[in-house]
Every structure is written in C-alpha cells, then in structure tokens.
Design a protein around this motif. Structure first.
Motif, PDB file in Angstrom:
ATOM      1  N   SER A  60       0.816  -1.217   0.000  1.00 46.81           N
ATOM      2  CA  SER A  60       0.000   0.000   0.000  1.00 46.81           C
ATOM      3  C   SER A  60       0.847   1.263   0.000  1.00 46.81           C
ATOM      4  O   SER A  60       0.497   2.251  -0.657  1.00 46.81           O
ATOM      5  CB  SER A  60      -0.941   0.001   1.208  1.00 46.81           C
ATOM      6  OG  SER A  60      -0.204  -0.063   2.412  1.00 46.81           O
ATOM      7  N   LYS A  82      -7.670   7.807  -0.385  1.00 46.62           N
ATOM      8  CA  LYS A  82      -8.411   7.247   0.746  1.00 46.62           C
ATOM      9  C   LYS A  82      -8.209   5.745   0.842  1.00 46.62           C
ATOM     10  O   LYS A  82      -8.015   5.187   1.936  1.00 46.62           O
ATOM     11  CB  LYS A  82      -9.901   7.564   0.601  1.00 46.62           C
ATOM     12  CG  LYS A  82     -10.255   9.048   0.756  1.00 46.62           C
ATOM     13  CD  LYS A  82     -11.746   9.254   0.594  1.00 46.62           C
ATOM     14  CE  LYS A  82     -12.123  10.727   0.662  1.00 46.62           C
ATOM     15  NZ  LYS A  82     -11.803  11.344   1.963  1.00 46.62           N
ATOM     16  N   LEU A  83      -8.245   5.056  -0.306  1.00 49.41           N
ATOM     17  CA  LEU A  83      -8.115   3.601  -0.319  1.00 49.41           C
ATOM     18  C   LEU A  83      -6.711   3.174   0.105  1.00 49.41           C
ATOM     19  O   LEU A  83      -6.560   2.241   0.902  1.00 49.41           O
ATOM     20  CB  LEU A  83      -8.429   3.064  -1.713  1.00 49.41           C
ATOM     21  CG  LEU A  83      -8.403   1.538  -1.877  1.00 49.41           C
ATOM     22  CD1 LEU A  83      -9.432   0.876  -0.970  1.00 49.41           C
ATOM     23  CD2 LEU A  83      -8.633   1.144  -3.332  1.00 49.41           C
ATOM     24  N   TYR A  86      -6.218   3.852   3.835  1.00 47.11           N
ATOM     25  CA  TYR A  86      -7.068   2.957   4.626  1.00 47.11           C
ATOM     26  C   TYR A  86      -6.489   1.546   4.656  1.00 47.11           C
ATOM     27  O   TYR A  86      -6.414   0.921   5.723  1.00 47.11           O
ATOM     28  CB  TYR A  86      -8.477   2.947   4.046  1.00 47.11           C
ATOM     29  CG  TYR A  86      -9.429   2.015   4.765  1.00 47.11           C
ATOM     30  CD1 TYR A  86      -9.888   2.298   6.052  1.00 47.11           C
ATOM     31  CD2 TYR A  86      -9.855   0.831   4.163  1.00 47.11           C
ATOM     32  CE1 TYR A  86     -10.749   1.447   6.720  1.00 47.11           C
ATOM     33  CE2 TYR A  86     -10.718  -0.026   4.823  1.00 47.11           C
ATOM     34  CZ  TYR A  86     -11.166   0.285   6.096  1.00 47.11           C
ATOM     35  OH  TYR A  86     -12.010  -0.573   6.756  1.00 47.11           O
ATOM     36  N   ARG A  89      -3.428   1.486   6.928  1.00 45.13           N
ATOM     37  CA  ARG A  89      -3.754   1.513   8.348  1.00 45.13           C
ATOM     38  C   ARG A  89      -4.358   0.183   8.808  1.00 45.13           C
ATOM     39  O   ARG A  89      -4.038  -0.308   9.895  1.00 45.13           O
ATOM     40  CB  ARG A  89      -4.732   2.652   8.631  1.00 45.13           C
ATOM     41  CG  ARG A  89      -4.149   4.043   8.511  1.00 45.13           C
ATOM     42  CD  ARG A  89      -3.116   4.331   9.562  1.00 45.13           C
ATOM     43  NE  ARG A  89      -3.585   4.033  10.902  1.00 45.13           N
ATOM     44  CZ  ARG A  89      -2.889   4.289  11.999  1.00 45.13           C
ATOM     45  NH1 ARG A  89      -1.691   4.839  11.913  1.00 45.13           N
ATOM     46  NH2 ARG A  89      -3.375   3.994  13.199  1.00 45.13           N
ATOM     47  N   VAL A  90      -5.219  -0.415   7.978  1.00 47.12           N
ATOM     48  CA  VAL A  90      -5.813  -1.703   8.340  1.00 47.12           C
ATOM     49  C   VAL A  90      -4.731  -2.778   8.428  1.00 47.12           C
ATOM     50  O   VAL A  90      -4.673  -3.547   9.396  1.00 47.12           O
ATOM     51  CB  VAL A  90      -6.899  -2.107   7.328  1.00 47.12           C
ATOM     52  CG1 VAL A  90      -7.346  -3.550   7.560  1.00 47.12           C
ATOM     53  CG2 VAL A  90      -8.099  -1.176   7.441  1.00 47.12           C
ATOM     54  N   SER A 139      -9.752  -3.567  13.282  1.00 45.94           N
ATOM     55  CA  SER A 139      -8.886  -2.668  12.525  1.00 45.94           C
ATOM     56  C   SER A 139      -9.642  -2.004  11.376  1.00 45.94           C
ATOM     57  O   SER A 139      -9.477  -0.803  11.129  1.00 45.94           O
ATOM     58  CB  SER A 139      -7.680  -3.442  11.983  1.00 45.94           C
ATOM     59  OG  SER A 139      -6.788  -2.581  11.318  1.00 45.94           O
ATOM     60  N   MET A 140     -10.475  -2.750  10.673  1.00 49.31           N
ATOM     61  CA  MET A 140     -11.248  -2.185   9.561  1.00 49.31           C
ATOM     62  C   MET A 140     -12.263  -1.166  10.053  1.00 49.31           C
ATOM     63  O   MET A 140     -12.492  -0.136   9.403  1.00 49.31           O
ATOM     64  CB  MET A 140     -11.953  -3.318   8.806  1.00 49.31           C
ATOM     65  CG  MET A 140     -11.010  -4.264   8.082  1.00 49.31           C
ATOM     66  SD  MET A 140     -11.848  -5.709   7.373  1.00 49.31           S
ATOM     67  CE  MET A 140     -12.871  -4.915   6.135  1.00 49.31           C
ATOM     68  N   ASN A 143     -10.361   2.191  11.698  1.00 51.87           N
ATOM     69  CA  ASN A 143      -9.622   3.048  10.774  1.00 51.87           C
ATOM     70  C   ASN A 143     -10.495   3.665   9.693  1.00 51.87           C
ATOM     71  O   ASN A 143      -9.965   4.279   8.752  1.00 51.87           O
ATOM     72  CB  ASN A 143      -8.483   2.251  10.122  1.00 51.87           C
ATOM     73  CG  ASN A 143      -7.346   1.984  11.082  1.00 51.87           C
ATOM     74  OD1 ASN A 143      -6.604   2.881  11.459  1.00 51.87           O
ATOM     75  ND2 ASN A 143      -7.207   0.725  11.486  1.00 51.87           N
ATOM     76  N   LEU A 144     -11.813   3.525   9.808  1.00 51.14           N
ATOM     77  CA  LEU A 144     -12.690   4.184   8.840  1.00 51.14           C
ATOM     78  C   LEU A 144     -12.548   5.700   8.888  1.00 51.14           C
ATOM     79  O   LEU A 144     -12.745   6.387   7.885  1.00 51.14           O
ATOM     80  CB  LEU A 144     -14.149   3.787   9.107  1.00 51.14           C
ATOM     81  CG  LEU A 144     -14.575   2.396   8.624  1.00 51.14           C
ATOM     82  CD1 LEU A 144     -15.983   2.088   9.098  1.00 51.14           C
ATOM     83  CD2 LEU A 144     -14.488   2.310   7.103  1.00 51.14           C
ATOM     84  N   VAL A 146      -9.931   7.326   9.018  1.00 46.74           N
ATOM     85  CA  VAL A 146      -8.780   7.769   8.228  1.00 46.74           C
ATOM     86  C   VAL A 146      -9.233   8.286   6.875  1.00 46.74           C
ATOM     87  O   VAL A 146      -8.719   9.292   6.363  1.00 46.74           O
ATOM     88  CB  VAL A 146      -7.779   6.607   8.061  1.00 46.74           C
ATOM     89  CG1 VAL A 146      -6.646   6.993   7.114  1.00 46.74           C
ATOM     90  CG2 VAL A 146      -7.206   6.214   9.418  1.00 46.74           C
ATOM     91  N   ALA A 147     -10.212   7.597   6.258  1.00 47.78           N
ATOM     92  CA  ALA A 147     -10.678   7.991   4.937  1.00 47.78           C
ATOM     93  C   ALA A 147     -11.294   9.386   4.926  1.00 47.78           C
ATOM     94  O   ALA A 147     -11.263  10.084   3.910  1.00 47.78           O
ATOM     95  CB  ALA A 147     -11.688   6.967   4.416  1.00 47.78           C
TER      96      ALA A 147
END
Length: 293
Positions: A60, A82-83, A86, A89-90, A139-140, A143-144, A146-147
């Motif tokens: 990433s 964003k992707l 994200y 971070r995940v 984690s998913m 970290n939302l 972050v987007a």
C-alpha cells in the motif's frame, strides 16, 4: 529527477521485493505445515494472517512511494488516496494485533500446568481463528475515520485546511484536532504493545524459572551450546525489541508529520520506510529463529 529521488525509489523497490519474498515464503511454509500435520497449530493460523497484513502494509505504501520518488505526479485521485491510506492503516493494525496475539499464544502454550493459563490452553487454541478475524474487524472499523481526513492533492479544496504529505493530503480543521486524531488512532496500538510486552515478559520469566529448575541437568552434560531456555529467551527478546524499535521510530516520524505544517520530503519518505520496516523484517526473524513454527 535527482539522484536522491532515484536512490529513494530503489530503496522502496528493494523493500517491496524483500518484504514480499519473506512474507510469501513464510505463508507457503505455514500452508505446507497445515496440510502435512494432523492438527492445526494456532501459531500457523496467526502467522498466515500476519503475512497477509504485512504484505498489505508493504504494497500500500511501497508502490505509491516508489512511483512518487521516480517522478510520477498526481497518480492518485481522492478515492485512490483514501483507499491506499485505509489499506495501509488496516494492514498495520492487523500486523500489530496478530504479532501481539502470537506473543500471547506462545505465552499460554509454554505456561506450566500449574499456571492459571493452563486451563485456557485448549480453548485458546480452538478459538485462534476467531481472534484473528476479530483483529481484522476491529482494525477495519476503527480506521474508517482515516478515509475522512485524506484527499488527493488535485482535489479543489481550501488549501488552508489541508496539509500535503507527498502524493496525498490530510484534511484537518485545527492543530488540536490533528493531535487528538493521532492520539485516538494510537490507542489500539498502545494496548497491543502493552499486552505484547506483558506476554513477552511473562515468557522470559517462565523460561528463566524453568532454566533454574533444570540447571543441574545442564551441568551434568558438559556442552558449550546455549540451553533451549536461553535460545528461546533470546528469540523472544529479538522479535519484541525489533518490533518496539520499528514501531517507536515510525510513530515518532508520523507524529512529526502530523504536527508539521509543511512536512519535508525526507521526513515523509522516512516515515513510509519505517512503517514497512517490521513487516519486511519480521518473517525473516520468525523463519531464522524458529526451528518449528
């Protein structure tokens, strides 16, 4: 394109190559053990998820940093930025969480039958897959946010509300909000780190007590080779110290970027390099210090 850009691009490309080589080797080794053994080892389940998370972290940031170093400009739009952030971070969160879970699993496994953890050994082994999946879900979900604060540099937003960090930008309203956002995202990492240090310290203590109990046996056998307890303790300390060092340096660089109004090119690249350092090194440490995973 300067010599410095080419050098940084080659460093990131080498990190991607080594990281993927190590994690793929560890992943296929765990798969081969899974099909060759009669029972599923909890550590094998954890390591498979760890290699996937490590690969996410390496790819990433590594690919995008390599492209930016070689002079490719504005190759990510708002959705792409964003992707990428994200997924990074995940993957980072799962990598830290599964490393922590690996330490706890090892601590429960080597705990003596008189220990309070012995009664939870079978239950922990049976639920290892559920724990790793829970790590992904947490984690998913966490970290939302972050987007929300990431955008592409080409997006038409008020320049006073964004901070350019290489090929993307961070959207923050105030310096206090930036600090609170960083602290909030660091809470799970701090919990994982504390739990990992506790589990590792407990393992070292158990191995030290066991070494003292069987010390007379080692004295009877005259050998210059280190005892199994000493080697196991060294392996634990090497893995944990490497993790703490990489994580601490990466967190310091990330904090400097958040608090800086105009992060330097060198700081941004150093932060990305350190963020993928442990996912790159850890599979080689695990394969070299573990005779049986």
């Amino acid at each position: 394109m300067t010599f410095g850009n080419v050098a940084v691009g080659l460093v990131f490309a080498l990190q991607i190559l080594l990281g993927l080589l190590g994690n793929c080797s560890l992943f296929f080794h765990c798969i081969s053990l899974h099909f060759s053994e009669l029972r599923v080892r909890p550590t094998g389940v954890i390591l498979r998820h760890l290699t996937i998370a490590n690969s996410m972290v390496i790819l990433s940031k590594g690919i995008t940093q390599t492209m930016a170093a070689f002079g490719v400009r504005e190759f990510l739009n708002d959705l792409g930025c964003k992707l990428v952030f994200y997924l990074h971070r995940v993957g980072r969160g799962v990598s830290i969480g599964t490393t922590c879970l690996l330490s706890v699993c090892q601590m429960v496994t080597i705990s003596p039958w008189t220990s309070i953890w012995a009664k939870h050994r079978d239950r922990a082994a049976q639920n290892t897959e559920h724990y790793t999946v829970l790590t992904w879900i947490l984690s998913m979900s966490f970290n939302l946010m972050v987007a929300v604060h990431i955008s592409g540099n080409s997006e038409s937003k008020n320049i006073t509300k964004r901070r350019i960090i290489g090929y993307c930008s961070v959207i923050l309203q105030h310096e206090i909000a930036a600090s609170l956002h960083t602290v909030l995202l660091s809470i799970p990492d701090m919990l994982y780190l504390g739990l990992m240090l506790w589990a590792s310290g407990s393992m070292v203590s158990m191995l030290h007590r066991h070494k003292q109990q069987v010390q007379h046996l080692h004295r009877a056998c005259v050998t210059t080779r280190a005892s199994p307890e000493t080697r196991a303790t060294q392996n634990i300390l090497i893995l944990v110290s490497t993790f703490v060092t990489c994580y601490t340096l990466s967190s310091i660089c990330h904090l400097c970027i958040v608090l800086s109004k105009n992060p330097s090119w060198l700081l941004v690249n150093l932060s990305a390099l350190l963020a993928a350092s442990f996912p790159t090194v850890s599979p080689f440490l695990l394969m070299s210090h573990c005779s049986r995973l």
